[in-house]
Design a protein around this motif. Structure first.
Motif, PDB file in Angstrom:
ATOM      1  N   ASN A  63      38.203  40.251  29.421  1.00 57.54           N
ATOM      2  CA  ASN A  63      38.976  41.313  28.779  1.00 57.54           C
ATOM      3  C   ASN A  63      39.836  40.762  27.642  1.00 57.54           C
ATOM      4  N   LYS A 110      39.315  48.132  41.573  1.00 56.91           N
ATOM      5  CA  LYS A 110      40.451  48.926  41.085  1.00 56.91           C
ATOM      6  C   LYS A 110      41.360  48.089  40.180  1.00 56.91           C
ATOM      7  N   ASN A 111      41.551  46.820  40.529  1.00 54.27           N
ATOM      8  CA  ASN A 111      42.390  45.943  39.707  1.00 54.27           C
ATOM      9  C   ASN A 111      41.790  45.741  38.318  1.00 54.27           C
ATOM     10  N   GLU A 160      39.379  46.654  46.178  1.00 53.52           N
ATOM     11  CA  GLU A 160      40.667  46.299  45.562  1.00 53.52           C
ATOM     12  C   GLU A 160      40.452  45.607  44.220  1.00 53.52           C
ATOM     13  N   ILE A 190      39.842  47.868  36.747  1.00 54.21           N
ATOM     14  CA  ILE A 190      40.066  49.127  36.027  1.00 54.21           C
ATOM     15  C   ILE A 190      41.493  49.193  35.486  1.00 54.21           C
ATOM     16  N   ASP A 191      42.447  48.779  36.301  1.00 62.00           N
ATOM     17  CA  ASP A 191      43.869  48.879  35.934  1.00 62.00           C
ATOM     18  C   ASP A 191      44.305  47.850  34.897  1.00 62.00           C
ATOM     19  N   THR A 192      43.718  46.638  34.963  1.00 62.94           N
ATOM     20  CA  THR A 192      44.228  45.533  34.137  1.00 62.94           C
ATOM     21  C   THR A 192      43.301  45.126  32.992  1.00 62.94           C
ATOM     22  N   CYS A 193      42.072  45.654  32.970  1.00 65.43           N
ATOM     23  CA  CYS A 193      41.096  45.230  31.959  1.00 65.43           C
ATOM     24  C   CYS A 193      40.524  46.446  31.228  1.00 65.43           C
ATOM     25  N   PRO A 194      41.301  47.057  30.352  1.00 67.56           N
ATOM     26  CA  PRO A 194      40.876  48.293  29.692  1.00 67.56           C
ATOM     27  C   PRO A 194      39.659  48.144  28.786  1.00 67.56           C
ATOM     28  N   LEU A 235      35.490  56.659  41.387  1.00 66.64           N
ATOM     29  CA  LEU A 235      36.048  55.903  40.257  1.00 66.64           C
ATOM     30  C   LEU A 235      35.023  55.733  39.139  1.00 66.64           C
TER      31      LEU A 235
END
Length: 226
Positions: free
Chosen positions: A113, A150-151, A147, A153-157, A194
């Motif tokens: 990312n 989801k991480n 987990e 998705i949240d941290t690697c746009p 998701l």
């Protein structure tokens, strides 16, 4: 060298087997075939393309680059299916494959990312799961997969996760192989809300079992190019 006639025959035989397997699941179940071309020549990929196969997978960045350059006039869909080394990330980003099937850790995703952000690019990827719990295989452990997904998705746009990938257990016992596929499919189903679209499971020796367990993307090489 692969001839046009042999390529058509090989592809027809494979599609016949895939059709039989998917119809056992559902008439609505769709399976995407990725032809693994790592042991094949660019000319053989072109021959198979002319027989009707469009999506191909390579497991080394340099080999992917070589084939993409030699076959740039063909509208091929390229997948990177190998273990991605951090020092090859920039090279792979520049190639812009359709899908990276082998994001095997949150650490790798964060590094990818970071390089994508620097180049102002985005890329599609699958999270690799070590559903067979084998030391020789890469991937996140099944109990950590949701987990980690989801991480990312949240941290690697700049990474768009499209689902999961796994390799079946490397054993003779079909029940053990089946269990590893079922483990991945359960995770895939849990990730569907998701946006998970692909459950990439099954290779030349076990794709029918993988489809029976719910795979909608298989990676097959040897039966297509020989």
């Amino acid at each position: 060298m692969l001839t046009k006639q042999l390529a058509v025959e090989n592809l027809d035989k494979l599609i016949e087997r895939v059709e039989a397997a998917r119809l056992q699941v559902s008439h609505h179940h769709i399976v995407k075939i990725i032809a693994i071309s790592k042991y094949s020549l660019s000319e053989e990929v072109a021959t198979l393309y002319n027989a009707g196969q469009r999506a191909y997978g390579e497991n080394k960045v340099q080999d992917l680059k070589d084939k993409m350059e030699k076959l740039e006039e063909l509208p091929l869909e390229w997948h990177f299916v190998g273990r991605l080394q951090k020092n090859k990330i920039n090279n792979l980003i520049d190639l812009n494959p359709t899908l990276i099937q082998s994001i095997d850790s949150l650490e790798l995703a964060i590094e990818l990312n970071k390089k994508l952000e620097a180049k102002n690019k985005k890329i599609n990827a699958l999270l690799q799961i070590n559903s067979a719990y084998e030391e020789s295989k890469a991937g996140v452990m099944p109990e950590e997969a949701i987990e980690v997904y989801k991480n990312i998705i949240d941290t690697c746009p700049n990474i768009t996760l499209k689902g999961v990938m796994s390799i079946g257990a490397h054993v003779e016992d079909e029940d053990i192989i089946k269990k590893s596929f079922e483990t991945t499919k359960k995770i895939f189903d849990d990730l569907a809300p998701l946006g998970a679209k692909y459950c990439s499971m099954g290779m030349s020796g076990d794709f029918e079992l993988a489809i029976a367990c719910g795979s909608n993307m298989i990676r097959v090489g040897s039966s297509l190019f020989k």
